[in-house]
Design a protein around this motif. Structure first.
Motif, PDB file in Angstrom:
ATOM      1  N   MET A 133       1.422  -1.063   0.059  1.00 62.12           N
ATOM      2  CA  MET A 133       0.105   0.069   0.049  1.00 62.12           C
ATOM      3  C   MET A 133       0.899   1.629  -0.066  1.00 62.12           C
ATOM      4  SD  MET A 133      -3.149   1.044   2.929  1.00 62.12           S
ATOM      5  CE  MET A 133      -3.881  -0.805   2.615  1.00 62.12           C
ATOM      6  N   ALA A 134       1.246   1.716  -0.976  1.00 67.95           N
ATOM      7  CA  ALA A 134       2.130   3.231  -1.707  1.00 67.95           C
ATOM      8  C   ALA A 134       1.116   3.828  -0.581  1.00 67.95           C
ATOM      9  CB  ALA A 134       2.100   2.878  -2.649  1.00 67.95           C
ATOM     10  N   SER A 135       2.108   4.921  -0.126  1.00 66.47           N
ATOM     11  CA  SER A 135       1.434   5.847   0.699  1.00 66.47           C
ATOM     12  C   SER A 135       2.725   7.587  -0.389  1.00 66.47           C
ATOM     13  CB  SER A 135       2.214   6.380   2.335  1.00 66.47           C
ATOM     14  OG  SER A 135       1.465   7.543   2.424  1.00 66.47           O
ATOM     15  N   PHE A 136       2.300   8.405  -0.387  1.00 69.98           N
ATOM     16  CA  PHE A 136       2.264   9.665  -1.158  1.00 69.98           C
ATOM     17  C   PHE A 136       2.331  11.284  -0.403  1.00 69.98           C
ATOM     18  CE2 PHE A 136       2.197  12.738  -3.909  1.00 69.98           C
ATOM     19  CZ  PHE A 136       3.097  13.266  -5.094  1.00 69.98           C
ATOM     20  N   ASP A 137       3.088  11.874   0.183  1.00 74.40           N
ATOM     21  CA  ASP A 137       3.474  12.655   0.864  1.00 74.40           C
ATOM     22  C   ASP A 137       3.376  13.683   0.077  1.00 74.40           C
ATOM     23  OD1 ASP A 137       3.946  11.349   2.872  1.00 74.40           O
ATOM     24  OD2 ASP A 137       5.787  11.443   3.260  1.00 74.40           O
ATOM     25  N   ALA A 138       1.705  14.626   0.188  1.00 71.89           N
ATOM     26  CA  ALA A 138       1.150  16.151  -0.689  1.00 71.89           C
ATOM     27  C   ALA A 138       1.716  17.093   0.338  1.00 71.89           C
ATOM     28  CB  ALA A 138       0.061  16.327  -0.936  1.00 71.89           C
ATOM     29  N   GLU A 139       3.149  17.403   0.072  1.00 73.48           N
ATOM     30  CA  GLU A 139       3.365  19.198   0.847  1.00 73.48           C
ATOM     31  C   GLU A 139       2.007  19.771   0.214  1.00 73.48           C
ATOM     32  OE1 GLU A 139       7.071  20.234  -1.445  1.00 73.48           O
ATOM     33  OE2 GLU A 139       8.262  18.150  -0.374  1.00 73.48           O
ATOM     34  N   LYS A 157      -9.497   3.241  -7.915  1.00 76.58           N
ATOM     35  CA  LYS A 157     -10.671   2.758  -7.072  1.00 76.58           C
ATOM     36  C   LYS A 157     -10.666   2.443  -5.817  1.00 76.58           C
ATOM     37  CE  LYS A 157     -13.062  -0.543  -9.859  1.00 76.58           C
ATOM     38  NZ  LYS A 157     -14.079  -1.534 -10.259  1.00 76.58           N
ATOM     39  N   ASP A 158      -9.023   1.553  -6.716  1.00 70.94           N
ATOM     40  CA  ASP A 158      -8.432   0.839  -5.306  1.00 70.94           C
ATOM     41  C   ASP A 158      -7.521   1.274  -5.028  1.00 70.94           C
ATOM     42  OD1 ASP A 158      -9.703  -2.042  -5.743  1.00 70.94           O
ATOM     43  OD2 ASP A 158      -7.872  -2.956  -7.428  1.00 70.94           O
ATOM     44  N   ALA A 159      -7.029   2.268  -5.414  1.00 68.24           N
ATOM     45  CA  ALA A 159      -5.500   2.789  -5.009  1.00 68.24           C
ATOM     46  C   ALA A 159      -6.429   4.248  -3.480  1.00 68.24           C
ATOM     47  CB  ALA A 159      -5.274   3.968  -5.566  1.00 68.24           C
ATOM     48  N   ILE A 160      -7.937   4.064  -4.247  1.00 71.19           N
ATOM     49  CA  ILE A 160      -8.631   5.595  -3.315  1.00 71.19           C
ATOM     50  C   ILE A 160      -8.790   4.432  -1.767  1.00 71.19           C
ATOM     51  CG2 ILE A 160     -11.374   6.793  -2.941  1.00 71.19           C
ATOM     52  CD1 ILE A 160     -10.454   7.182  -5.900  1.00 71.19           C
ATOM     53  N   VAL A 161      -9.645   3.611  -2.101  1.00 66.33           N
ATOM     54  CA  VAL A 161      -9.728   2.635  -1.174  1.00 66.33           C
ATOM     55  C   VAL A 161      -8.914   2.386   0.172  1.00 66.33           C
ATOM     56  CG1 VAL A 161     -10.497  -0.097  -0.213  1.00 66.33           C
ATOM     57  CG2 VAL A 161     -11.901   0.658  -2.048  1.00 66.33           C
ATOM     58  N   ASP A 162      -7.010   2.706  -0.674  1.00 69.49           N
ATOM     59  CA  ASP A 162      -6.645   1.753   0.519  1.00 69.49           C
ATOM     60  C   ASP A 162      -6.250   3.257   1.204  1.00 69.49           C
ATOM     61  OD1 ASP A 162      -5.986  -0.526  -0.530  1.00 69.49           O
ATOM     62  OD2 ASP A 162      -4.589  -0.127  -1.654  1.00 69.49           O
ATOM     63  N   ALA A 163      -6.087   4.927   0.565  1.00 70.60           N
ATOM     64  CA  ALA A 163      -6.569   5.783   0.857  1.00 70.60           C
ATOM     65  C   ALA A 163      -7.528   5.713   2.089  1.00 70.60           C
ATOM     66  CB  ALA A 163      -6.260   6.991  -0.234  1.00 70.60           C
ATOM     67  N   LEU A 164      -8.707   5.764   1.850  1.00 69.64           N
ATOM     68  CA  LEU A 164      -9.430   5.965   2.982  1.00 69.64           C
ATOM     69  C   LEU A 164      -9.780   5.202   4.303  1.00 69.64           C
ATOM     70  CD1 LEU A 164     -10.379   8.145   1.174  1.00 69.64           C
ATOM     71  CD2 LEU A 164     -12.972   7.215   1.523  1.00 69.64           C
ATOM     72  N   THR A 165      -8.870   3.747   3.832  1.00 67.57           N
ATOM     73  CA  THR A 165      -8.413   3.249   4.862  1.00 67.57           C
ATOM     74  C   THR A 165      -7.236   3.569   6.106  1.00 67.57           C
ATOM     75  OG1 THR A 165      -8.922   0.910   3.818  1.00 67.57           O
ATOM     76  CG2 THR A 165      -7.318   1.084   5.613  1.00 67.57           C
ATOM     77  N   LEU A 166      -6.566   3.926   4.766  1.00 63.13           N
ATOM     78  CA  LEU A 166      -5.462   5.109   6.362  1.00 63.13           C
ATOM     79  C   LEU A 166      -5.855   5.847   6.555  1.00 63.13           C
ATOM     80  CD1 LEU A 166      -2.601   4.581   3.584  1.00 63.13           C
ATOM     81  CD2 LEU A 166      -2.388   3.481   5.861  1.00 63.13           C
ATOM     82  N   VAL A 221      -7.105  16.894   7.423  1.00 64.08           N
ATOM     83  CA  VAL A 221      -6.956  15.485   8.194  1.00 64.08           C
ATOM     84  C   VAL A 221      -7.035  13.965   7.488  1.00 64.08           C
ATOM     85  CG1 VAL A 221      -8.445  15.100  10.069  1.00 64.08           C
ATOM     86  CG2 VAL A 221      -8.520  17.413   9.790  1.00 64.08           C
ATOM     87  N   ALA A 222      -7.593  14.496   6.455  1.00 58.78           N
ATOM     88  CA  ALA A 222      -7.646  12.893   5.396  1.00 58.78           C
ATOM     89  C   ALA A 222      -6.275  13.078   4.436  1.00 58.78           C
ATOM     90  CB  ALA A 222      -8.262  12.290   4.950  1.00 58.78           C
ATOM     91  N   PRO A 223      -4.954  13.415   4.905  1.00 57.14           N
ATOM     92  CA  PRO A 223      -4.033  13.259   4.408  1.00 57.14           C
ATOM     93  C   PRO A 223      -3.509  11.991   2.714  1.00 57.14           C
ATOM     94  CG  PRO A 223      -3.178  11.943   6.686  1.00 57.14           C
ATOM     95  CD  PRO A 223      -5.017  12.959   6.558  1.00 57.14           C
ATOM     96  N   HIS A 224      -3.597  10.887   3.598  1.00 60.98           N
ATOM     97  CA  HIS A 224      -3.521  10.370   2.358  1.00 60.98           C
ATOM     98  C   HIS A 224      -4.446  10.514   1.317  1.00 60.98           C
ATOM     99  CE1 HIS A 224      -1.873   8.212   5.821  1.00 60.98           C
ATOM    100  NE2 HIS A 224      -0.948   7.521   4.901  1.00 60.98           N
ATOM    101  N   TRP A 225      -5.312  10.822   1.326  1.00 54.78           N
ATOM    102  CA  TRP A 225      -6.828  10.922   0.045  1.00 54.78           C
ATOM    103  C   TRP A 225      -6.192  11.835  -0.370  1.00 54.78           C
ATOM    104  CZ3 TRP A 225      -9.067  10.380  -3.466  1.00 54.78           C
ATOM    105  CH2 TRP A 225     -10.167  11.707  -4.069  1.00 54.78           C
ATOM    106  N   ALA A 226      -5.135  13.516   0.679  1.00 59.04           N
ATOM    107  CA  ALA A 226      -4.985  14.913  -0.467  1.00 59.04           C
ATOM    108  C   ALA A 226      -3.564  14.426  -1.123  1.00 59.04           C
ATOM    109  CB  ALA A 226      -5.159  15.565   1.335  1.00 59.04           C
TER     110      ALA A 226
END
Length: 493
Positions: free
Chosen positions: A1-7, A51-60, A153-158
């Protein structure tokens, strides 16, 4: 499950982004319907293909179950993007306005619906996909350029959307700003052609004050305490199941969550028993360990909810426990029912925004209605009844943004009806054509043919008796006599 940091977006970049979008809007890029349709299709593709990446982000971010993400987040955006694209040419078509005055018959009178310009959308964290992208659909359909401020507050989605949006949408017209209070404060210092804010009423007052400085039109999608009125003659088992459904979605962290129940004493015990039975059916091993139940977003919100339970004078009759998310990153709170709650209780101070359901006893439906009338207008009023007289009474004697009978939450599935609050729960309407209208303005168009000049010459001085008779004719129009009987509130139904 990859994470991407948005500055976070540098503060000095925000005015530059707004200026670039103003230049884009002035160029006419977003005006052609074909461009808008293509961008709406791209928005649908973005959600569908990722959609799978979105699910992962909202799970996190939220511990959201996959089915909630598909049905309540991704699905509505795909569906409504395509719905808007299919109907866009109809929505943007100039409307010929027929005039009723004989001497104006040859005038060319039309109504155009044109984009307002460059708009700012401030999104919340609780339904991060649908509550950020739903207004984007309306802005794209209307032909606007926009800045989308995502919640920290939802950083993975952002992070995910910051990466995906430039791959699908034209960044000359649509941009993202990331950050917290300083970034949104900087954005609000600027002039926009419309601001769309979803969130809490306290912040909405700050947004409103900022918009007022520039006389900026504003949409507020807020929340508040959405009550449930239960007719004791209704199917209490069905009511319990459907109220529980509305309560467990997002662990109650949604603006349309049923906030509290008003029920006559005679039906209270049976309703609570039915609610417990529904809970046992939905979560046979309890909700704390269920993959079908979301987490509380962060420790701050969890502490607030626990504080409400610590301060309530009511009696916990179901739930009340807390636990860790299976993935060990978040805390959860059990679906909880509190009986014996009074109007001044801690649970009635503000929107609960969590999985706690207070039960308040009332004498009858009339007392329930009066209770609702004394409080700020809710975003949604839910009621369970099969009695047409009760339906009519609730409709005519209460005020709310939406009124839903015999279910909860499912009004969001009706894209053909408007959604929005009234008073403390917000103002403005969205969904489909309503979202298009929100970001458009109606421009009236009149063309008076030159060959009609002779018929208009009486408006020029020097005036004579003929001019006076013509120009003052409306002041002598006959006014019909009033009908003082034969009509009532039934005419509204």
């Amino acid at each position: 499950m990859a994470s991407f940091d948005a500055e976070y977006t540098p503060l000095e970049e925000i005015p530059k982004i707004r200026t670039e979008l103003r230049d884009t809007f002035a160029s006419g890029l977003t005006l052609p319907p074909a461009f808008r349709i293509q961008q709406l299709h791209q928005l649908a593709r973005m959600c569908q293909e990722n959609k799978d990446a979105i699910v992962d982000a909202l799970t996190l971010d939220l511990g959201k179950p996959k089915i909630e993400v598909f049905s309540g987040e991704i699905g509505p955006i795909v569906d409504r993007s395509l719905y808007a694209a299919e109907r866009l040419r109809e929505w943007t078509r100039p409307e010929k306005v027929e005039v009723g005055t004989a001497w104006q018959k040859e005038w060319d009178t039309r109504l155009y619906r044109l984009p307002k310009g460059v708009v700012l959308v401030i999104a919340p964290w609780n339904y991060p996909v649908v509550l950020s992208l739903q207004p984007v659909i309306g802005a794209i359909a209307a032909g606007c350029c926009l800045v989308l401020k995502l919640s920290e507050v939802a950083p993975h989605w952002a992070s995910l959307l910051t990466r995906l949006l430039p791959q699908y949408l034209d960044t000359r017209a649509y941009r993202i700003v990331n950050g917290a209070v300083p970034e949104v404060t900087r954005a609000l210092e600027l002039q926009w052609d419309h601001i769309f804010y979803t969130g809490h009423s306290a912040v909405a007052r700050i947004v409103s004050a900022a918009a007022a400085k520039h006389l900026t039109p504003l949409t507020l999608e807020l929340g508040g305490k959405s009550p449930v009125i239960i007719d004791p003659a209704s199917d209490l088992t069905l009511a319990a199941r459907r109220i529980l459904y509305g309560k467990f979605n997002g662990a109650g962290q949604t603006c349309i969550c049923p906030d509290y129940v008003l029920i006559p004493t005679s039906a209270k015990a049976a309703f609570i028993a039915a609610y417990k039975e529904a809970y046992a059916e939905f979560f046979p091993n309890g909700c704390l360990d269920s993959d079908d139940y979301a987490s509380i977003v962060n420790p701050t919100h969890h502490a607030r909810l626990k504080g409400l339970l610590d301060r309530t004078k009511g009696r916990i009759v179901m739930g009340g426990r807390v636990g860790e998310d299976k993935r060990g990153r978040m805390v959860r709170m059990e679906l909880t029912v509190v009986d014996g709650v009074e109007e001044e209780d801690a649970l009635m101070e503000g929107e609960i925004f969590g999985p706690i359901l207070p039960i308040l006893e009332v004498r009858d439906i009339d007392q329930a209605i009066e209770f609702v009338r004394r409080r700020p207008h809710p975003l949604v009023l839910y009621a369970f009844t099969q009695d047409d007289d009760v339906r009519r009474k609730i409709l005519l004697r209460t005020t709310s943004g939406n009124l839903v009978f015999n279910d909860t939450y499912m009004q969001l599935a009706v894209k053909e009806l408007p959604f929005g609050g009234v008073g403390e729960s917000g103002h403005g309407r969205q969904f489909s054509k309503w979202s298009f209208d929100l970001f458009s303005y109606e421009r009236s168009y009149v063309d008076v043919p030159p060959h009609l000049e002779s018929g208009l010459s009486h408006r020029y001085p020097p005036y004579d008796d003929m001019a006076m008779a013509i120009m003052s004719a409306a002041t002598n129009m006959e006014i019909p006599s009033d009908e003082v009987s034969g009509g009532g509130v039934e005419d509204l139904l």
